[in-house]
Design a protein around this motif. Structure first.
Motif, PDB file in Angstrom:
ATOM      1  N   GLU A  87       0.847  -1.097  -0.010  1.00 43.05           N
ATOM      2  CA  GLU A  87      -0.017  -0.105   0.010  1.00 43.05           C
ATOM      3  C   GLU A  87       0.799   1.334   0.155  1.00 43.05           C
ATOM      4  N   THR A 129      -6.107  -2.117   5.392  1.00 40.49           N
ATOM      5  CA  THR A 129      -5.138  -0.983   5.150  1.00 40.49           C
ATOM      6  C   THR A 129      -4.049  -0.699   6.083  1.00 40.49           C
ATOM      7  N   THR A 130      -3.010   0.023   5.880  1.00 44.43           N
ATOM      8  CA  THR A 130      -1.851   0.113   6.792  1.00 44.43           C
ATOM      9  C   THR A 130      -1.904   1.314   7.566  1.00 44.43           C
TER      10      THR A 130
END
Length: 240
Positions: free
Chosen positions: A108, A182-183
């Motif tokens: 990401e 998600t990061t």
């Protein structure tokens, strides 16, 4: 044995899902905790269907007028290919994959659009204050009240690396399951980098950088006081 294929497949899949949802917390690697009852119910249904299919297959009597050799020849390819479906079910049962880690985080891009700078609620009294990586990141990047200033915080996550000696304490955030992860990450300064994917608890203070709400403020920075290796938590993901 060929006629028992569907029953075996149903039993394997059901047993695999029961293993990760009923008999362990491995399901947390894939979905949120609130989905556990649905996983258990689905797995139990699959096991019941597998047992029913097996009983039905055992009771079936081959047609005496049918040539067993011709029957087997006509359906050789289909059943053999169907047995390949047993492999992923058996793999999940015997070797469940690990939680998402540094590889997923690295995929990401660290692109953050300004989400609106504003004030955040006051932090609890007393130091260090435990925050999730996402909570720290939000306050560091968007909080115009600078609630992190002068506070000692404690973050837990796994280690990811960038170029040189740069490293991060990282967590993955999920809304429903691992597929939408998600990061969120925080750069750690002032401490040697542990190996990639090592779980650590980092205590330190916020190091301001960049303009609030802008890409220059991302990822936020923590000046470390202590870094302690810890075990991976049973639920490795943060929730949105």
């Amino acid at each position: 044995m060929r006629r028992y294929g569907p029953a075996v497949l149903l039993l394997l899949v059901g047993a695999a899902v029961l293993r990760i949802s009923l008999f362990s917390a491995l399901y947390l690697r894939y979905v949120q905790s609130g989905l556990r009852p649905y996983l258990i119910a689905s797995a139990a249904l699959l096991v019941l269907l597998g047992v029913a299919a097996g009983v039905r297959a055992a009771r079936e009597v081959p047609d005496e007028d049918e040539d067993p050799h011709d029957h087997g020849h006509a359906h050789t390819t289909g059943p053999r290919l169907a047995w390949l479906l047993v492999l992923p079910a058996a793999a999940l049962l015997l070797f469940p994959p690990p939680a998402l880690g540094s590889y997923s985080a690295a995929r990401e891009d660290a692109q953050r659009a300004a989400q609106g700078v504003g004030t955040f609620p006051a932090l609890p009294t007393g130091d260090p204050v435990d925050l999730s990586v996402a909570q720290f990141s939000s306050r560091a990047v968007y909080d115009s009240g600078h609630s992190l200033k002068g506070r000692t915080v404690r973050l837990t996550g796994f280690v990811t690396h960038a170029d040189g000696d740069t490293w991060y304490v990282t967590r993955l955030l999920v809304s429903c399951c691992a597929a939408d992860a998600t990061t969120s990450k925080v750069q750690v300064r002032g401490a040697d980098a542990p190996p990639t994917d090592t779980w650590v608890t980092v205590t330190g203070t916020w190091h301001p950088k960049g303009r609030l709400g802008m890409s220059a403020a991302w990822p936020p920075v923590l000046d470390a006081k202590t870094v302690r290796q810890v075990k991976q938590p049973s639920d490795p993901y943060e929730k949105r």
